[in-house]
Design an enzyme around this catalytic site. Structure first.
Site, PDB file in Angstrom:
ATOM      1  N   HIS A   1      27.357  32.553  -7.385  1.00 30.92           N
ATOM      2  CA  HIS A   1      27.898  32.623  -8.752  1.00 30.92           C
ATOM      3  C   HIS A   1      27.916  31.223  -9.394  1.00 30.92           C
ATOM      4  CE1 HIS A   1      30.580  35.307 -11.455  1.00 30.92           C
ATOM      5  NE2 HIS A   1      29.988  34.380 -12.189  1.00 30.92           N
TER       6      HIS A   1
ATOM      7  N   ALA B   1      24.049  38.105 -14.304  1.00 32.62           N
ATOM      8  CA  ALA B   1      25.087  38.679 -15.178  1.00 32.62           C
ATOM      9  C   ALA B   1      26.309  39.063 -14.346  1.00 32.62           C
ATOM     10  CB  ALA B   1      24.529  39.868 -15.937  1.00 32.62           C
ATOM     11  N   ARG B   2      26.297  40.229 -13.762  1.00 36.15           N
ATOM     12  CA  ARG B   2      27.424  40.695 -12.965  1.00 36.15           C
ATOM     13  C   ARG B   2      26.923  41.534 -11.796  1.00 36.15           C
ATOM     14  NH1 ARG B   2      30.029  37.325 -14.385  1.00 36.15           N
ATOM     15  NH2 ARG B   2      32.003  37.267 -15.495  1.00 36.15           N
TER      16      ARG B   2
ATOM     17  N   ASP C   1      18.345  46.761 -25.320  1.00 40.62           N
ATOM     18  CA  ASP C   1      19.738  46.520 -25.694  1.00 40.62           C
ATOM     19  C   ASP C   1      20.075  47.516 -26.799  1.00 40.62           C
ATOM     20  OD1 ASP C   1      22.157  45.617 -26.845  1.00 40.62           O
ATOM     21  OD2 ASP C   1      21.765  43.552 -26.203  1.00 40.62           O
TER      22      ASP C   1
ATOM     23  N   GLU D   1      32.667  39.554  -4.369  1.00 43.46           N
ATOM     24  CA  GLU D   1      32.546  38.096  -4.286  1.00 43.46           C
ATOM     25  C   GLU D   1      33.809  37.522  -3.670  1.00 43.46           C
ATOM     26  OE1 GLU D   1      31.329  36.327  -8.017  1.00 43.46           O
ATOM     27  OE2 GLU D   1      29.647  37.700  -8.226  1.00 43.46           O
TER      28      GLU D   1
END
Ligand code: NAD
Ligand code: MLT
Length: 526
Positions: free
Chosen positions: A278, A230-231, A170, A260
């Site tokens: 999701h 996450a995404r 990160d 999605e």
């Protein structure tokens, strides 16, 4: 006020908004861009989850929209730039679903390690597949965590309970902070090459889109297992499907997808994937918390406060806001003064002194810009779009924190470089409701920034005040207050008059014609 709630945001969570007497319309269908665009003009606030896309077209039609509330973390379904440009605050609910998403990540990791979905499916279809479905343990495996924010750090804590070795990447977290989480901070490349499991907890941005592409996946250990709660879009799905088919990747568990709902996808043909639609935040607890958090933020904003979880403006906690409020008001007045006295502003230098050295002044700076721009541009200017509009006009900004404020407990000084030269104005908050302009171009004054004021520069000599007063009196303009600031007797001086009505232009010209008068500026504060 009218509030539109879409995407199945939990009704119990938003009931506080009903209690405020506002109209809350809960729509259960997913609206198209066109349907939302034609309805949005009737609403002051919009609450959504991730299904609704708030595009620039929707925002263009949002004539009275003040706030968009996202019941969840990611705001990638909202055109933030368009919202900011229109001065619409975007708030999210970043804490309410952290645990739900972290637990879902662990659930997927265990499901993947122990082949639980395949075993369940097989058994329900009459297959007792004990030999085929031998799994792996989590103990002593290296877990690579991409993104060490709220969810990444909650996953680390839980993974350590399984005796996993946590490493993390990160760029915005210091190695010390990572260590505090029990995570060794490493480079992206080291994380990819050392991990047995990789779990993703970063936002989808231009930098993270397809971060795990074919090359990145090839650089991972053979037998890697990948979890993404996450995404979609952070992992390249085509590359992942290919690597799963070649058995380079032993398994993948995905909750989020590039498109999605997930339609046709090569992932559907891979036996070693676990897919959920999701569901990361889909617990009763999380949905109640995010709905309540976003409803609170919206209620505070519609009642005139500033929410502390705004995405496109500085967030301020209510107690801090109480302290800052008088400075925001003073800042706005100083901005108004600068705009009305100086034309063509190129840059501002703002100096905070005294008690302001201990305060978070970023929003005060925005308030100065707001006061200034409200006098210059046609757009509706507020604390959301003031920085954006100033940047767009090429106004350079410098903020300085220094000095004890001299004779003042606190002091804000604005130095504006304008096409007509340099202008200085400074102010101070004496009491929360007692704001003063304390300096104009180096002259000490004590001016209440309210109503109309007339600033007259002149030579310090007898009779100046009388002549100006007489011209105003003849025009029926009553003087409410008057003071003179000067540096040396007989030198230059400034006279500041508080007047009960705007002075007409012909009176201002007549004042300028008085021998010894150097110029006048009239300022009107709202
Ligand atoms: P967060 O903001 O607390 O943490 C995100 C972290 O990612 C930050 O520490 C940030 O520094 C880091 N980061 C940003 N860019 C990075 C990069 N290029 N490389 C590595 N790290 C980077 O957010 P969070 O609450 O932990 O949420 C993380 C993600 O999970 C978000 O994308 C959110 O939308 C998603 N989410 C999904 C679900 C779900 O239902 N599946 C639920 C909640 C959150
Ligand atoms: C989030 O970003 O909070 C999640 O995707 C969950 C949701 O959309 O509700």
């Amino acid at each position: 006020m009218k509030i539109l709630v879409l995407d199945g945001v939990q009704e119990a969570g938003v009931k506080a908004l009903h209690r405020s007497g506002w109209q809350v319309d809960i729509v259960t269908d997913v609206w198209t861009e066109e349907e939302l665009s034609s309805a949005i003009g009737r609403y002051d606030a919009l609450i959504i989850r991730s299904a609704t896309k708030v595009t620039s077209r929707v925002i263009e039609s949002a004539d009275r929209l003040k706030v968009i509330g996202r019941a969840g973390v990611g705001v990638d379904n909202i055109d933030l730039e368009a919202a900011t440009r229109r001065g619409i605050v975007v708030v999210n609910a970043p804490d309410g679903n952290t645990i739900a998403a972290a637990e879902h990540s662990l659930a997927l990791m265990l499901a993947l390690a122990r082949n639980i979905p395949r075993a369940d499916y097989g058994l329900k279809n009459g297959n007792w597949e004990r030999k085929k479905l031998v799994g792996v343990e989590l103990r002593q495996k290296t877990l690579g965590i991409l993104g060490l924010g709220r969810i990444g750090s909650a996953v680390a804590r839980r993974a350590q309970a399984f005796d996993m070795v946590c490493i993390g990447y990160d760029p915005h977290i210091t190695p010390e902070r990572a260590k505090h989480m029990g995570v060794e901070a490493v480079s992206l490349q080291e994380l990819l090459s050392r991990s047995d499991f990789v779990t993703i907890h970063m936002p989808l941005t231009e930098q993270t889109r397809h971060l795990l592409d074919a090359d990145a996946i090839a650089s991972m250990k053979k037998g890697i297992r990948i979890i993404n709660v996450a995404r979609g879009g952070i992992v390249c799905e085509d590359a992942l499907a290919a690597a799963l088919k070649e058995n380079h990747v032993a398994g993948a568990a995905l909750d989020v997808f590039e498109e999605e709902p997930l339609g046709e996808s090569p992932l559907l043909g891979c036996p070693n994937v676990v897919l959920t639609p999701h569901l990361g935040a889909s617990t009763e607890e999380a949905q109640l918390h995010v709905a309540m958090d976003v409803a609170d933020a919206i209620a505070s904003l519609l009642n005139g406060g500033l929410p502390n979880n705004a995405v496109n403006m500085v967030g301020i906690a209510p107690d801090v806001m109480k302290t800052l409020e008088p400075f925001l008001n003073l800042g706005e007045k100083l901005g108004t003064f600068v705009a009305q006295v100086g034309g063509g502003i190129n840059s501002l230098q703002i100096t905070y002194s005294g008690a302001l050295l201990d305060l978070e002044t970023k929003v005060v700076t925005t308030s100065i810009l707001k006061g200034m721009l409200a006098n210059i541009v046609d757009d509706h200017v507020n604390l959301v779009n003031a920085d954006y509009l100033a940047k767009g006009r090429g106004i350079r900004l410098e903020t300085v924190h220094k000095g004890n404020g001299g004779d003042y407990h606190n002091r804000i000084a604005v130095r504006a470089s304008t096409s007509g030269g340099v202008l200085h104005v400074a102010g101070s908050v004496f009491q929360p409701d007692a704001l003063r302009i304390v300096e104009i171009d180096g002259y000490r004054v004590d001016v209440l920034p309210m109503g109309h004021i007339l600033v007259v520069s002149h030579k310090d000599k007898p009779g100046m005040v009388g002549q100006v007063g007489m011209l105003l009196g003849q025009a029926g303009v009553n003087i409410a207050s008057m003071q003179v600031g000067r540096k040396n007797p007989g030198g230059s001086a400034v006279m500041v008059l508080g007047i009960d009505a705007e002075a007409p232009n012909d009176v201002l010209s007549a004042i300028c014609d008085i021998p010894g008068i150097k110029g006048t500026n009239q300022v009107t504060f709202d």
